[in-house]
Design a protein around this motif. Structure first.
Motif, PDB file in Angstrom:
ATOM      1  N   GLY A  15       2.808   7.004  -5.758  1.00 35.61           N
ATOM      2  CA  GLY A  15       3.754   7.487  -4.741  1.00 35.61           C
ATOM      3  C   GLY A  15       4.369   8.822  -5.157  1.00 35.61           C
ATOM      4  N   LYS A  16       3.630   9.567  -5.971  1.00 33.77           N
ATOM      5  CA  LYS A  16       4.150  10.838  -6.520  1.00 33.77           C
ATOM      6  C   LYS A  16       4.529  11.822  -5.412  1.00 33.77           C
ATOM      7  CE  LYS A  16       0.264  11.093  -8.813  1.00 33.77           C
ATOM      8  NZ  LYS A  16      -0.282   9.739  -8.644  1.00 33.77           N
ATOM      9  N   GLY A  17       3.629  11.938  -4.411  1.00 34.33           N
ATOM     10  CA  GLY A  17       3.874  12.902  -3.335  1.00 34.33           C
ATOM     11  C   GLY A  17       5.206  12.651  -2.646  1.00 34.33           C
ATOM     12  N   GLY A  40      -4.674  12.506  -3.771  1.00 31.14           N
ATOM     13  CA  GLY A  40      -4.266  12.372  -2.375  1.00 31.14           C
ATOM     14  C   GLY A  40      -2.813  11.956  -2.407  1.00 31.14           C
ATOM     15  N   THR A  42       0.618  11.334  -0.468  1.00 34.30           N
ATOM     16  CA  THR A  42       1.071  11.084   0.903  1.00 34.30           C
ATOM     17  C   THR A  42       2.574  11.275   1.047  1.00 34.30           C
ATOM     18  OG1 THR A  42      -0.596   9.358   0.879  1.00 34.30           O
ATOM     19  CG2 THR A  42       0.854   9.409   2.797  1.00 34.30           C
ATOM     20  N   ASP A 330       9.267  -2.919  -1.625  1.00 33.08           N
ATOM     21  CA  ASP A 330       9.283  -3.624  -0.334  1.00 33.08           C
ATOM     22  C   ASP A 330       8.015  -4.466  -0.123  1.00 33.08           C
ATOM     23  OD1 ASP A 330       8.362  -0.776  -0.216  1.00 33.08           O
ATOM     24  OD2 ASP A 330       7.517  -1.475   1.676  1.00 33.08           O
ATOM     25  N   SER A 408      12.135   3.007  -4.391  1.00 35.08           N
ATOM     26  CA  SER A 408      11.601   3.342  -3.072  1.00 35.08           C
ATOM     27  C   SER A 408      11.308   2.055  -2.312  1.00 35.08           C
ATOM     28  CB  SER A 408      10.338   4.184  -3.238  1.00 35.08           C
ATOM     29  OG  SER A 408       9.716   4.408  -2.010  1.00 35.08           O
TER      30      SER A 408
HETATM   31  P1  GDP Z   1       0.321   9.444  -4.872  1.00 29.57           P
HETATM   32  O1  GDP Z   1      -1.114   9.797  -5.028  1.00 29.57           O
HETATM   33  O2  GDP Z   1       0.952   9.024  -6.157  1.00 29.57           O
HETATM   34  O3  GDP Z   1       1.134  10.514  -4.179  1.00 29.57           O
HETATM   35  O4  GDP Z   1       0.352   8.159  -3.916  1.00 29.57           O
HETATM   36  P2  GDP Z   1      -0.538   7.927  -2.586  1.00 29.57           P
HETATM   37  O5  GDP Z   1       0.007   8.765  -1.502  1.00 29.57           O
HETATM   38  O6  GDP Z   1      -1.988   8.032  -2.887  1.00 29.57           O
HETATM   39  O7  GDP Z   1      -0.273   6.382  -2.344  1.00 29.57           O
HETATM   40  C1  GDP Z   1       0.993   5.864  -2.121  1.00 29.57           C
HETATM   41  C2  GDP Z   1       0.989   5.183  -0.738  1.00 29.57           C
HETATM   42  O8  GDP Z   1       2.116   4.360  -0.626  1.00 29.57           O
HETATM   43  C3  GDP Z   1       1.069   6.155   0.421  1.00 29.57           C
HETATM   44  O9  GDP Z   1       0.386   5.620   1.525  1.00 29.57           O
HETATM   45  C4  GDP Z   1       2.576   6.232   0.697  1.00 29.57           C
HETATM   46  O10 GDP Z   1       2.872   6.580   2.047  1.00 29.57           O
HETATM   47  C5  GDP Z   1       2.974   4.819   0.417  1.00 29.57           C
HETATM   48  N1  GDP Z   1       4.330   4.632  -0.113  1.00 29.57           N
HETATM   49  C6  GDP Z   1       5.037   5.419  -0.963  1.00 29.57           C
HETATM   50  N2  GDP Z   1       6.198   4.828  -1.313  1.00 29.57           N
HETATM   51  C7  GDP Z   1       6.230   3.644  -0.674  1.00 29.57           C
HETATM   52  C8  GDP Z   1       7.160   2.559  -0.653  1.00 29.57           C
HETATM   53  O11 GDP Z   1       8.180   2.556  -1.319  1.00 29.57           O
HETATM   54  N3  GDP Z   1       6.828   1.473   0.132  1.00 29.57           N
HETATM   55  C9  GDP Z   1       5.683   1.423   0.853  1.00 29.57           C
HETATM   56  N4  GDP Z   1       5.450   0.344   1.578  1.00 29.57           N
HETATM   57  N5  GDP Z   1       4.782   2.425   0.855  1.00 29.57           N
HETATM   58  C10 GDP Z   1       5.047   3.520   0.096  1.00 29.57           C
END
Ligand code: GDP
Ligand code: IMO
Ligand code: MG
Length: 423
Positions: A15-17, A40, A42, A330, A408
Motif C-alpha cells: 500500500g506504498k502508493g 504498481g 494504487t 479493514d 489504514s
Molecule cells: P503498493 O504497490 O505497495 O503501492 O500497493 P498496491 O497498490 O499494489 O496494492 C495495495 C492495494 O490495496 C491497492 O488496491 C490499494 O487501493 C488497496 N489498499 C491500500 N490500503 C488499503 C486499506 O487500508 N484497505 C483496503 N481494503 N485496501 C487498501
C-alpha cells in the motif's frame, strides 16, 4: 534537512502508493529510487483510482517536485502511456517530473530476454512481472546498459549495438519473438522522454537539501524481494531496502531521517518463492476476496496468508525502521480470530530469526488473537478503535519493538488514521 524513506517490509503491494500520497503534503519532493514498471502503486481519492508504475506517488498533491532517480529502470513506452494517461486526466507532469540521466533504459529486447530466461527455468521460474527488470539490471551491472542520458547523443548507434548483442543471446536460447509492435512504441517513448527535464538527479537532490527542502523517498517492491536480503532467487533485481535510497538517488547515509516501514495486517506474495504463512484454505480465499488481492500490474492472484512477524522483524532490522504503518486492517474486520506467526519450526528446532533457507519444511508457529468484528472503514480517529483491535496493535508493537504510527482502514486517501505524534 533530512530525507525520509518509505518502503515495503513484506513481498510488495503493502500500500506504498496510498501512503506516499497521504504524506506528500509534508514534503517538497517525492523521489523513486529503484525498481521500474514492475511496480504498481494504487492511489484512490475523490472517487478516482490511479495505478502508478514509474511515476512517483507524490504527483497528485500540488506542485511538488517528483524525481525518478538513477536507481530506477525506465521503459520509455510504458512511461509514455502512463504519463499521457495522467496528463489526459488533468494532472500536468512536464514541469514537475524530473528524470535522472543515469536511470537505465529497459529495451524491448530486455522484455523478450525476461520471457526467454523464465521459459528456460521451467518450473523453477521466478514468476517475474515480465517487464524486463532482471535483464536491464544485469546489463547495468555488467556495464552494457543504456541510460536515459544516452537518448541525447548518437542514440541510434548505441541502441543498435545493444539490440544486436541481445539478439545473439536470444538466438542461442532458440527463443522466438517479434519486436515490430513493441519497438515502434518504444521509439515513440524515446522521443517522448526528451520533452522532460533530464537531470543529474544526485546534484538536484543535494542542492534541494542544502536549500532546506524535505524529501520523501518512495520504495518499490518490498524488503523480502530485495536482491541481497530477500528470498533469493525469488526476488527482484534491485536493492529495495533503505540503503537503496542512498545509491538510487545519491543521498549520503547520514542524511536519512525517518524510515517508514509499511506492512499489511496480514501478508501476500505474487509470483513464486517461499511464503511460510501462506494459507491454502478458506481463510486464505476469504482474505483474497475481501482484500481484492489481485496484482495491479499483471492482474495475477496474490497468494495470501497470516502476518509473519519473523520476516517483519528481519525487515525492520535491515532497514532501521523508525515508524510502522499498518495497512488493510479493514480486510480482517469480520474475522473471529486472527493469527500472527511468532516463530518458525524447522525439524525439532524453533527459531525466531529469518533463516538462510526457507523451504516447505518450515512450519509457522502462531499466536491466536481475538478478532474485533467491527466495521472500521469509516473510523476517523484511534479513539474509535475497538478494544480487540487495540490489543492487536499493542501485541504487534511489543513483538516488533517499533510504534505503529499510521493505520489504514480502506483504500481511499481519507481512510487513514494517524497515531502518536503523527497528528
Ligand atoms: P503498493 O504497490 O505497495 O503501492 O500497493 P498496491 O497498490 O499494489 O496494492 C495495495 C492495494 O490495496 C491497492 O488496491 C490499494 O487501493 C488497496 N489498499 C491500500 N490500503 C488499503 C486499506 O487500508 N484497505 C483496503 N481494503 N485496501 C487498501
Ligand atoms: P510493488 O512496488 C509485488 C515480484 C514478481 C516476482 C519477483 C521478480 O507494486 O510492491 P521482477 O519483474 O521484478 O523481475 O519480478 O518480484 N514483484 C512484485 N511483487 N509487488 C511489486 O511491486 C513487485 N515487483 C516485482 O511478482 O515474484
Ligand atoms: Mg503494487
Amino acid at each position: 534537512m533530512k530525507v525520509d524513506v518509505l518502503l515495503g517490509l513484506q513481498w510488495g503491494d503493502e500500500g506504498k502508493g496510498k501512503v506516499v500520497d497521504v504524506l506528500t503534503p509534508r514534503y517538497d519532493v517525492v523521489a523513486r529510487f529503484q525498481g521500474g514498471p514492475n511496480a504498481g502503486h494504487t492511489l484512490e481519492f475523490e472517487g478516482q483510482k490511479y495505478v502508478l508504475r514509474s511515476i512517483p506517488s507524490g504527483i497528485f498533491q500540488g506542485d511538488k517536485i517528483n524525481i525518478i532517480g538513477n536507481g530506477v529502470v525506465l521503459d520509455p513506452a510504458l512511461f509514455k502511456a502512463e504519463a499521457e494517461a495522467l496528463e489526459a486526466s488533468g494532472h500536468p507532469l512536464k514541469e514537475r517530473l524530473h528524470i535522472s540521466k543515469k536511470a537505465h533504459l529497459i529495451l524491448p529486447t530486455h522484455r523478450v530476454l525476461d520471457a526467454a530466461y523464465e521459459a528456460a527455468k521451467g518450473d523453477a521460474k521466478v514468476g517475474t512481472t515480465g517487464k524486463g527488470i532482471g535483464p536491464t539490471y544485469t546489463d547495468k551491472v555488467s556495464r552494457n546498459g543504456l541510460r536515459v542520458g544516452d537518448v541525447l547523443h548518437n542514440f541510434e548507434e548505441k541502441y543498435a549495438a545493444a539490440k544486436a548483442r541481445h539478439e545473439q543471446i536470444l538466438k542461442s536460447l532458440d527463443f522466438k519473438y517479434d519486436l515490430t509492435e513493441i519497438e515502434k512504441a518504444w521509439m515513440e517513448g524515446i522521443e517522448y522522454i526528451k520533452q522532460f527535464q533530464l537531470i543529474d538527479s544526485e546534484v538536484e537532490v543535494n542542492n534541494l537539501l542544502y536549500q532546506d527542502r524535505s524529501i520523501l523517498c518512495e520504495g518499490a517492491q518490498g524488503t523480502m524481494l530485495d536482491i541481497d536480503f530477500g528470498s533469493y532467487p525469488f526476488v527482484t533485481s534491485s536493492n529495495t531496502v533503505c540503503a537503496g535510497a542512498c545509491t538510487g538517488l545519491g543521498i549520503a547515509p547520514n542524511r536519512i531521517g525517518e524510515v517508514y516501514g509499511i506492512f499489511k495486517a496480514y501478508c501476500t506474495r505474487v509470483g513464486s518463492g517461499p511464503f511460510p504463512t501462506e494459507l491454502f484454505d478458506e481463510t486464505g480465499d476469504k482474505i483474497c476476496t475481501i482484500g481484492h488481492e489481485f496484482g495491479s500490474v499483471t492482474g495475477r492472484k496474490r497468494r495470501c496468508g497470516w502476518i509473519d512477524l519473523v520476516a517483519l522483524k528481519y525487515s525492520i532490522m535491515i532497514n532501521g525502521v523508525t515508524k510502522l504503518i499498518m495497512m488493510k486492517s479493514d480486510v480482517l474486520d469480520t474475522f473471529d480470530t486472527i493469527k500472527a506467526c511468532v516463530a518458525y519450526k524447522i525439524g525439532n528446532e524453533e527459531i525466531d530469526y529469518f533463516p538462510y533457507e526457507i523451504d516447505d519444511t518450515v512450519e509457522p508457529i502462531y499466536v491466536e488473537l481475538p478478532g474485533w468484528q467491527t466495521d472500521m472503514t469509516k473510523m476517523q480517529s484511534e479513539d474509535e478503535f475497538p478494544e480487540e483491535f487495540n490489543a492487536y496493535l499493542s501485541f504487534l508493537e511489543e513483538q516488533l519493538g517499533v510504534q505503529i504510527n499510521i493505520v489504514s482502514v480502506g483504500p481511499d486517501r481519507d481512510q487513514t488514521i494517524l497515531r502518536y505524534t503523527e497528528e
